[in-house]
Design an enzyme around this catalytic site. Structure first.
Site, PDB file in Angstrom:
ATOM      1  N   CYS A 220       0.840  -1.209   0.000  1.00 31.88           N
ATOM      2  CA  CYS A 220       0.000   0.000   0.000  1.00 31.88           C
ATOM      3  C   CYS A 220       0.872   1.255   0.000  1.00 31.88           C
ATOM      4  O   CYS A 220       1.704   1.439   0.897  1.00 31.88           O
ATOM      5  CB  CYS A 220      -0.889  -0.021   1.241  1.00 31.88           C
ATOM      6  SG  CYS A 220      -1.665   1.564   1.606  1.00 31.88           S
TER       7      CYS A 220
ATOM      8  N   TYR B 144      -4.184   5.505  -9.371  1.00 32.34           N
ATOM      9  CA  TYR B 144      -5.372   4.663  -9.150  1.00 32.34           C
ATOM     10  C   TYR B 144      -6.516   5.104 -10.047  1.00 32.34           C
ATOM     11  O   TYR B 144      -7.274   4.282 -10.563  1.00 32.34           O
ATOM     12  CB  TYR B 144      -5.789   4.732  -7.679  1.00 32.34           C
ATOM     13  CG  TYR B 144      -4.921   3.908  -6.763  1.00 32.34           C
ATOM     14  CD1 TYR B 144      -3.698   4.378  -6.326  1.00 32.34           C
ATOM     15  CD2 TYR B 144      -5.312   2.637  -6.367  1.00 32.34           C
ATOM     16  CE1 TYR B 144      -2.888   3.616  -5.503  1.00 32.34           C
ATOM     17  CE2 TYR B 144      -4.510   1.858  -5.537  1.00 32.34           C
ATOM     18  CZ  TYR B 144      -3.301   2.360  -5.107  1.00 32.34           C
ATOM     19  OH  TYR B 144      -2.498   1.597  -4.302  1.00 32.34           O
TER      20      TYR B 144
HETATM   21  N1  LIG Z   1      -6.446   8.329   2.671  1.00 34.85           N
HETATM   22  C1  LIG Z   1      -5.979   7.122   3.239  1.00 34.85           C
HETATM   23  C2  LIG Z   1      -6.117   6.039   2.172  1.00 34.85           C
HETATM   24  C3  LIG Z   1      -5.817   4.667   2.709  1.00 34.85           C
HETATM   25  C4  LIG Z   1      -6.236   3.581   1.719  1.00 34.85           C
HETATM   26  O1  LIG Z   1      -7.042   3.826   0.823  1.00 34.85           O
HETATM   27  N2  LIG Z   1      -5.665   2.375   1.878  1.00 34.85           N
HETATM   28  C5  LIG Z   1      -6.057   1.289   1.014  1.00 34.85           C
HETATM   29  C6  LIG Z   1      -4.895   0.370   0.754  1.00 34.85           C
HETATM   30  S1  LIG Z   1      -3.828   0.932  -0.478  1.00 34.85           S
HETATM   31  C7  LIG Z   1      -7.119   0.440   1.740  1.00 34.85           C
HETATM   32  O2  LIG Z   1      -6.868  -0.107   2.779  1.00 34.85           O
HETATM   33  N3  LIG Z   1      -8.292   0.357   1.108  1.00 34.85           N
HETATM   34  C8  LIG Z   1      -9.237  -0.609   1.564  1.00 34.85           C
HETATM   35  C9  LIG Z   1     -10.310  -0.141   2.328  1.00 34.85           C
HETATM   36  O3  LIG Z   1     -10.497   1.052   2.307  1.00 34.85           O
HETATM   37  O4  LIG Z   1     -10.930  -1.034   2.904  1.00 34.85           O
HETATM   38  C10 LIG Z   1      -4.507   7.278   3.620  1.00 34.85           C
HETATM   39  O5  LIG Z   1      -3.767   7.943   2.879  1.00 34.85           O
HETATM   40  O6  LIG Z   1      -4.120   6.729   4.654  1.00 34.85           O
END
Ligand SMILES: N[C@@H](CCC(=O)N[C@@H](CS)C(=O)NCC(=O)O)C(=O)O
Length: 346
Positions: free
Chosen positions: A57, A211
């Site tokens: 990530c 993305y």
């Molecule tokens: N805005 C957040 C974005 C975090 C994010 O989108 N993480 C992704 C992984 S790359 C995730 O876990 N998405 C899955 C979900 O939201 O369940 C940050 O920068 O911490």
């Protein structure tokens, strides 16, 4: 209630999100936990905080980079989820981050040594989602900054986590003397304004732009993201070429560099193929390539990277369960990042 007005250097506008998603645009959610270390409930203390991450990530990569370049590896503990999320056959459902150090990587055919069980809560949860559910929240994303003393989530927005770690590094017990430690967000107004402006453009067009290109299912949305991504790379190349500065804002490594690195580190070996960003490689931008190799060589950076996890995570569950092995020309990755002179158009 999801915030509509957002700071675009941190997150994506949620205006019309449902319609945009319906038209095939990838729209990233807004994080719900927004406390800061230093708040009354979360005082800055060594060995009190914990991070839950996945190493593929890019948002987690910001946080592991900050933890390591600021010398907080001993003070802040870390758990690593498996890079591919749960499959359709999982009893808890698909697309969930799982702590499972025994799980086999399709790329290596073996467990991934960096993966851990969940040790932060003391309850050995299997899923990140369970950490949120324990607080009555319906989220599931990583990174998560967690307070082991009050057993509460502090923050799940990487932009804010790295800012707080930088602000509280001394009180959190950094192993690096003040004089030798980078200041990711130096307290000078013009410089902060420059960093914020770079952050906003790099977040929208590069970090999240990748993305928008790779996960959107609308040709026009993809094409717009593709153009924005490569024109921003060209602007950054010109910026670095203008006066040969080592970093984006000049002589010092700042948050702007830290936030750009995770995307460019993934571009040639992952995003070029997975996100359909095949307009050019970073190798084709001599100043950006040398910048990438320069950051790669900084103390604390190498231990923050995990390209095997990136490959496994971005390709593992899609792409017929096979992970592409290239590129190996002119060199394999990440070894190529040890060769600043490798850029083809020197
Ligand atoms: N805005 C957040 C974005 C975090 C994010 O989108 N993480 C992704 C992984 S790359 C995730 O876990 N998405 C899955 C979900 O939201 O369940 C940050 O920068 O911490």
């Amino acid at each position: 209630m999801k915030k509509l007005k957002v700071d675009i250097s941190v997150e994506e506008s949620q205006a019309g999100a449902a319609e945009r998603r319906a038209k095939g645009e990838f729209v990233r959610d807004v994080s719900g936990f927004r406390h800061a270390i230093g708040d009354p409930d979360f005082p800055a203390e060594p060995h009190r905080y914990h991070l839950f991450v996945a190493l593929n990530c890019p948002w987690c990569h910001r946080v592991t980079l900050a933890r390591n370049v600021l010398g907080l590896q001993d003070s802040i503990t870390l758990d690593v989820a498996f890079p591919s999320r749960t499959g359709d056959d999982d009893p808890a459902g698909p697309n969930l981050w799982e702590f499972n150090p025994a799980r086999l990587s399709t790329l290596t055919g073996a467990p991934l040594p960096e993966c851990t069980a969940e040790t932060g809560t003391g309850l050995s949860y299997r899923l990140v989602k369970q950490i949120y559910t324990a607080e009555g929240a319906d989220e599931g994303s990583v990174p998560v900054l967690y307070d082991k003393k009050s057993k509460r989530i502090v923050n799940n927005e990487s932009a804010e986590i790295i800012r707080a770690l930088n602000e509280q590094t001394g009180a959190l017990g950094s192993s690096i003397p003040d004089a030798d430690r980078p200041d990711l967000y130096p307290n000078s107004h013009p410089l902060r304004a420059e960093i914020d402006a770079l952050n906003a453009n790099i977040y929208t067009k590069i970090n999240n732009g990748a993305y928008k290109a790779g996960f959107s299912s609308d040709q026009a949305v993809y094409a717009a993201a593709f153009d924005a991504y490569f024109s921003m790379l060209a602007k950054l190349e010109t910026r670095l070429a203008s006066d040969g500065r080592p970093f984006l804002t000049g002589d010092s490594f700042t948050e702007a560099d830290l936030r750009l690195f995770p995307t460019l580190y993934r571009h040639d070996p992952v995003y070029y193929l997975r996100m359909k960003l095949n307009g050019a490689k970073i190798l084709d931008y001599p100043h950006l390539w040398r910048w990438l190799c320069r950051v790669y060589a900084l103390p604390g950076v190498a231990q923050s990277n995990a390209l095997v996890h990136c490959r496994q995570g971005y390709f593992g569950r899609s792409w017929n369960n096979t992970v592409p092995l290239g590129p190996f020309n002119p060199m394999t990755y990440p070894e190529a990042y040890n060769h600043p002179k490798l850029s083809t158009s020197n």
